[in-house]
Scaffold this motif. Sequence first.
Motif, PDB file in Angstrom:
ATOM      1  N   THR A 185       0.949  -1.518  -0.269  1.00  0.00           N
ATOM      2  CA  THR A 185      -0.401  -0.008   0.160  1.00  0.00           C
ATOM      3  C   THR A 185       0.969   0.828   0.164  1.00  0.00           C
ATOM      4  O   THR A 185       0.769   2.347  -0.584  1.00  0.00           O
ATOM      5  CB  THR A 185      -0.776   0.233   1.253  1.00  0.00           C
ATOM      6  OG1 THR A 185      -1.937  -1.183   0.976  1.00  0.00           O
ATOM      7  CG2 THR A 185      -1.983   1.337   1.438  1.00  0.00           C
ATOM      8  N   LEU A 186       2.175   1.037   0.845  1.00  0.00           N
ATOM      9  CA  LEU A 186       2.769   2.609   0.870  1.00  0.00           C
ATOM     10  C   LEU A 186       3.459   2.896  -0.431  1.00  0.00           C
ATOM     11  O   LEU A 186       3.809   3.956  -1.146  1.00  0.00           O
ATOM     12  CB  LEU A 186       3.592   1.950   2.138  1.00  0.00           C
ATOM     13  CG  LEU A 186       2.949   2.541   3.454  1.00  0.00           C
ATOM     14  CD1 LEU A 186       4.323   2.286   5.116  1.00  0.00           C
ATOM     15  CD2 LEU A 186       2.524   4.290   3.386  1.00  0.00           C
ATOM     16  N   SER A 187       4.041   2.087  -0.468  1.00  0.00           N
ATOM     17  CA  SER A 187       4.903   1.899  -2.512  1.00  0.00           C
ATOM     18  C   SER A 187       4.795   2.387  -2.967  1.00  0.00           C
ATOM     19  O   SER A 187       4.997   2.932  -3.854  1.00  0.00           O
ATOM     20  CB  SER A 187       5.159   0.369  -2.475  1.00  0.00           C
ATOM     21  OG  SER A 187       6.262  -0.726  -1.806  1.00  0.00           O
ATOM     22  N   ARG A 188       2.831   2.091  -3.355  1.00  0.00           N
ATOM     23  CA  ARG A 188       2.014   2.270  -4.164  1.00  0.00           C
ATOM     24  C   ARG A 188       1.229   4.044  -4.017  1.00  0.00           C
ATOM     25  O   ARG A 188       1.730   4.433  -5.074  1.00  0.00           O
ATOM     26  CB  ARG A 188       0.622   1.910  -4.388  1.00  0.00           C
ATOM     27  CG  ARG A 188       0.354   0.215  -5.319  1.00  0.00           C
ATOM     28  CD  ARG A 188      -0.869   0.096  -5.354  1.00  0.00           C
ATOM     29  NE  ARG A 188      -1.637  -0.502  -4.021  1.00  0.00           N
ATOM     30  CZ  ARG A 188      -2.245  -1.864  -3.271  1.00  0.00           C
ATOM     31  NH1 ARG A 188      -0.817  -3.171  -3.833  1.00  0.00           N
ATOM     32  NH2 ARG A 188      -2.390  -1.779  -2.583  1.00  0.00           N
ATOM     33  N   GLN A 189       1.030   4.257  -2.833  1.00  0.00           N
ATOM     34  CA  GLN A 189       1.376   5.761  -2.588  1.00  0.00           C
ATOM     35  C   GLN A 189       2.419   6.276  -2.796  1.00  0.00           C
ATOM     36  O   GLN A 189       2.302   7.796  -3.054  1.00  0.00           O
ATOM     37  CB  GLN A 189       0.925   5.594  -1.362  1.00  0.00           C
ATOM     38  CG  GLN A 189      -0.674   5.272  -0.869  1.00  0.00           C
ATOM     39  CD  GLN A 189      -0.891   5.068   0.612  1.00  0.00           C
ATOM     40  OE1 GLN A 189       0.208   5.017   1.755  1.00  0.00           O
ATOM     41  NE2 GLN A 189      -2.282   4.979   1.034  1.00  0.00           N
ATOM     42  N   LEU A 190       3.864   5.745  -2.375  1.00  0.00           N
ATOM     43  CA  LEU A 190       4.769   6.602  -2.791  1.00  0.00           C
ATOM     44  C   LEU A 190       5.106   6.507  -4.545  1.00  0.00           C
ATOM     45  O   LEU A 190       5.469   7.691  -4.583  1.00  0.00           O
ATOM     46  CB  LEU A 190       5.747   5.921  -2.117  1.00  0.00           C
ATOM     47  CG  LEU A 190       7.377   7.058  -1.265  1.00  0.00           C
ATOM     48  CD1 LEU A 190       6.596   8.352  -0.173  1.00  0.00           C
ATOM     49  CD2 LEU A 190       8.160   5.858  -1.149  1.00  0.00           C
ATOM     50  N   LYS A 191       4.639   5.816  -5.180  1.00  0.00           N
ATOM     51  CA  LYS A 191       4.781   6.087  -7.159  1.00  0.00           C
ATOM     52  C   LYS A 191       3.890   6.574  -7.397  1.00  0.00           C
ATOM     53  O   LYS A 191       4.676   7.415  -8.168  1.00  0.00           O
ATOM     54  CB  LYS A 191       4.783   4.476  -7.671  1.00  0.00           C
ATOM     55  CG  LYS A 191       5.315   3.523  -7.073  1.00  0.00           C
ATOM     56  CD  LYS A 191       5.197   2.159  -7.350  1.00  0.00           C
ATOM     57  CE  LYS A 191       6.036   2.007  -8.387  1.00  0.00           C
ATOM     58  NZ  LYS A 191       4.609  -0.025  -9.524  1.00  0.00           N
TER      59      LYS A 191
END
Length: 258
Positions: A185-191
């Motif tokens: 979830t955090l990776s998608r948000q950061l990207k």
Amino acid sequence: MRLIVLTMTTLLLSLKQNAADLPIQALQDATSQQVLSERIARVYAWRSLEGEQTDAHRQQKAATTQFSKQLDNLRKLSGDDAELKDNYALLAQLWADYQKLTDAPSSRHGATKLAELSEEVSWFARKGRVLVAQRLGIKPQAGSMAADIAMLSQRLAKTYLLQVYGLKQPFLPRDLAETRHEFNTLSRQLKALPDNDVSVKAQLALMEQEWFFFQHAIDELAKNNTDPQLRRNVITTSDRIYQVAIDLAGRYERRGKV
């Protein structure tokens, strides 16, 4: 009635003063504490499986030294803030036990104790981070998200390696699944952040490549595949993701996105 008003006014002024006295470095240290607590646990689990590796000891020494220094600094910066003081006093007590455990040669008994104690240390480190952010009036931004990814990479590796080592605590598989979901979830948000420049996008792409191999090892664990190469992939990729995420956190912080 006047006494009560004066007391409340004094309290509010005191809280404002405490917030004003906290530098932004306090939040950076508090955030780092949660990351380091998981990194130290990951290294212990690594040592349990692979023996007393030079790289493992180097990483542990660096993380332990940094954690101790930050904890001392945060205790000093707590000033007259009772809640902060109490939190970091309790964390210091836990840290003494944690450091003693992780400095000792790894063992089955030690790994079992680590699984429990690391949760307590991480919880109080997290609470301290939240309290410091509240005092400063800062809401999590991109830098905090990247730091969380660094922390989650270490937590995932710790949980995976402890299971490969043979620990059967029922919370470990559940925690692995929940932490993996949070990482994704955090990776998608950061990207998805609109102002990521070319260099940041390149770092995110590198992290995604490493995550591919990490996830493969997690998937194979569910099939009871404990091939030593898989755990070595976890040790290596979790460290690379950690390094990339810490670099990203620093980049975002320099842009004022703590």
